[in-house]
Design a protein around this motif. Sequence first.
Motif, PDB file in Angstrom:
ATOM      1  N   ARG A 289      40.664  45.655  40.674  1.00  0.00           N
ATOM      2  CA  ARG A 289      40.631  46.084  42.081  1.00  0.00           C
ATOM      3  C   ARG A 289      40.256  44.947  43.014  1.00  0.00           C
ATOM      4  NH1 ARG A 289      41.006  51.676  42.261  1.00  0.00           N
ATOM      5  NH2 ARG A 289      39.952  52.777  40.579  1.00  0.00           N
ATOM      6  N   ALA A 290      39.262  44.161  42.601  1.00  0.00           N
ATOM      7  CA  ALA A 290      38.778  43.072  43.455  1.00  0.00           C
ATOM      8  C   ALA A 290      39.879  42.029  43.663  1.00  0.00           C
ATOM      9  CB  ALA A 290      37.543  42.425  42.829  1.00  0.00           C
ATOM     10  N   VAL A 291      40.590  41.676  42.592  1.00  0.00           N
ATOM     11  CA  VAL A 291      41.617  40.640  42.700  1.00  0.00           C
ATOM     12  C   VAL A 291      42.807  41.161  43.505  1.00  0.00           C
ATOM     13  CG1 VAL A 291      43.240  39.184  41.425  1.00  0.00           C
ATOM     14  CG2 VAL A 291      40.903  39.451  40.601  1.00  0.00           C
ATOM     15  N   VAL A 292      43.207  42.412  43.260  1.00  0.00           N
ATOM     16  CA  VAL A 292      44.318  42.973  44.026  1.00  0.00           C
ATOM     17  C   VAL A 292      43.971  43.024  45.513  1.00  0.00           C
ATOM     18  CG1 VAL A 292      45.651  45.061  44.463  1.00  0.00           C
ATOM     19  CG2 VAL A 292      45.343  44.263  42.128  1.00  0.00           C
TER      20      VAL A 292
ATOM     21  N   MET B  50      50.060  34.215  37.197  1.00  0.00           N
ATOM     22  CA  MET B  50      49.140  35.247  37.643  1.00  0.00           C
ATOM     23  C   MET B  50      49.791  36.085  38.750  1.00  0.00           C
ATOM     24  SD  MET B  50      45.860  35.057  39.885  1.00  0.00           S
ATOM     25  CE  MET B  50      46.680  36.190  41.019  1.00  0.00           C
ATOM     26  N   LEU B  51      50.361  35.364  39.719  1.00  0.00           N
ATOM     27  CA  LEU B  51      51.071  36.046  40.788  1.00  0.00           C
ATOM     28  C   LEU B  51      52.403  36.588  40.253  1.00  0.00           C
ATOM     29  CD1 LEU B  51      50.791  36.642  43.751  1.00  0.00           C
ATOM     30  CD2 LEU B  51      51.922  34.492  44.272  1.00  0.00           C
ATOM     31  N   LEU B  52      53.044  35.818  39.415  1.00  0.00           N
ATOM     32  CA  LEU B  52      54.334  36.263  38.878  1.00  0.00           C
ATOM     33  C   LEU B  52      54.139  37.459  37.940  1.00  0.00           C
ATOM     34  CD1 LEU B  52      56.043  32.794  38.242  1.00  0.00           C
ATOM     35  CD2 LEU B  52      56.168  34.276  40.246  1.00  0.00           C
TER      36      LEU B  52
ATOM     37  N   LEU C 134      51.919  39.739  38.432  1.00  0.00           N
ATOM     38  CA  LEU C 134      51.771  40.861  39.367  1.00  0.00           C
ATOM     39  C   LEU C 134      53.140  41.417  39.744  1.00  0.00           C
ATOM     40  CD1 LEU C 134      49.622  42.230  41.524  1.00  0.00           C
ATOM     41  CD2 LEU C 134      50.802  40.729  43.112  1.00  0.00           C
TER      42      LEU C 134
ATOM     43  N   GLY D  46      53.954  49.284  53.544  1.00  0.00           N
ATOM     44  CA  GLY D  46      54.633  48.007  53.729  1.00  0.00           C
ATOM     45  C   GLY D  46      56.129  48.162  53.942  1.00  0.00           C
TER      46      GLY D  46
ATOM     47  N   ALA E 145      41.925  41.037  47.046  1.00  0.00           N
ATOM     48  CA  ALA E 145      41.947  39.655  47.543  1.00  0.00           C
ATOM     49  C   ALA E 145      43.377  39.191  47.784  1.00  0.00           C
ATOM     50  CB  ALA E 145      41.242  38.733  46.552  1.00  0.00           C
ATOM     51  N   LEU E 146      44.295  39.594  46.908  1.00  0.00           N
ATOM     52  CA  LEU E 146      45.693  39.205  47.078  1.00  0.00           C
ATOM     53  C   LEU E 146      46.286  39.811  48.345  1.00  0.00           C
ATOM     54  CD1 LEU E 146      46.941  39.428  43.387  1.00  0.00           C
ATOM     55  CD2 LEU E 146      46.910  37.373  44.821  1.00  0.00           C
ATOM     56  N   GLN E 147      45.773  40.981  48.724  1.00  0.00           N
ATOM     57  CA  GLN E 147      46.277  41.616  49.942  1.00  0.00           C
ATOM     58  C   GLN E 147      45.767  40.933  51.198  1.00  0.00           C
ATOM     59  OE1 GLN E 147      46.684  45.984  50.214  1.00  0.00           O
ATOM     60  NE2 GLN E 147      46.134  45.993  48.053  1.00  0.00           N
ATOM     61  N   GLU E 148      44.784  40.033  51.041  1.00  0.00           N
ATOM     62  CA  GLU E 148      44.227  39.339  52.204  1.00  0.00           C
ATOM     63  C   GLU E 148      44.823  37.949  52.383  1.00  0.00           C
ATOM     64  OE1 GLU E 148      42.393  40.843  54.339  1.00  0.00           O
ATOM     65  OE2 GLU E 148      42.546  42.620  53.062  1.00  0.00           O
ATOM     66  N   VAL E 149      45.560  37.479  51.365  1.00  0.00           N
ATOM     67  CA  VAL E 149      46.159  36.143  51.454  1.00  0.00           C
ATOM     68  C   VAL E 149      47.098  36.062  52.653  1.00  0.00           C
ATOM     69  CG1 VAL E 149      47.821  34.609  50.322  1.00  0.00           C
ATOM     70  CG2 VAL E 149      45.987  35.638  48.997  1.00  0.00           C
ATOM     71  N   SER E 150      47.098  34.936  53.296  1.00  0.00           N
ATOM     72  CA  SER E 150      48.013  34.796  54.450  1.00  0.00           C
ATOM     73  C   SER E 150      48.929  33.593  54.260  1.00  0.00           C
ATOM     74  CB  SER E 150      47.211  34.612  55.734  1.00  0.00           C
ATOM     75  OG  SER E 150      46.324  33.531  55.588  1.00  0.00           O
TER      76      SER E 150
END
Lengths: 132, 132
Positions: free
Chosen positions: B122-125, B1-3, B5, B52, B127-132
Amino acid sequence: MLLALHRATHHTLHALAARLATLDLAGSEVNTLANLADGRPRSVREPSADTGIRATTLTGVLDRLERRGYLVRELDPADRRSFRLTLTAPGRAVAGQVRRAVTDIERDALAGQSGRQLAGYRAVVAALQEVS
Amino acid sequence: MLLALHRATHHTLHALAARLATLDLAGSEVNTLANLADGRPRSVREPSADTGIRATTLTGVLDRLERRGYLVRELDPADRRSFRLTLTAPGRAVAGQVRRAVTDIERDALAGQSGRQLAGYRAVVAALQEVS
DNA sequence: TATTGTTATACTCTATAACTATA
DNA sequence: TATAGTTATAGAGTATAACAATA
């Protein structure tokens, strides 16, 4: 929409690197290890196609991973132009850590998302991979 | 999923570069022009946060764009530590082409997608931008 | 002839730290 | 002291082309 995708990639690569900081791996090294994590031997061309990393870049990545004892290159007896890339035991351990970090990030990001949203995400990402 | 992306990012950056081949711009130059495309003057910090791209990278990007006559750096009278980045007329023309290429790719990719799928994406992208 | 993978070259991007000018 | 931006350095990633070995 496209720029948000690129930002998310930037950001998650950063998060991944931070979670794996003790391993001291570069982005493509992380990517390559994740790709080889299941232990199945592969040629160079396969992870190159899967990750989008160029073969010329991959040569350097594999050099570093081999030097660190994470994988070995063996000539493929069936086609002696190509190699079989195989993870060593330490390589499998590190690749396992990489996989866990990836799934951790996925789990964190998807905590508040519905299955329907995830399906939409997958569909759009797949469509973006088909753009020419 | 991340890969997936990361693959999609790789792939769309490639598609964007191919569509803009005649402009002979590097990835960060494309990104920066897209960011400045509305013509509003900005400091260096703003596009850095938005894209970024690191400030140290951006210095070189801005050097090249300035040398090619696409933008000017002017001292901000209100805070003389910082610049106001402003696109020139040729810069605005090129930035417009970049924006159009971006929206073209978005249109192509979304042709077969429903509004609901796009919302999930949009929602998932996000959320991915909030991961730390 | 075509393909696999490497090497060579030149440029872009990143990370880190040190630095200046200003606030 | 803190911030905006640049410079310096070294490593990582890319594009392109040329190349050896094998198919």
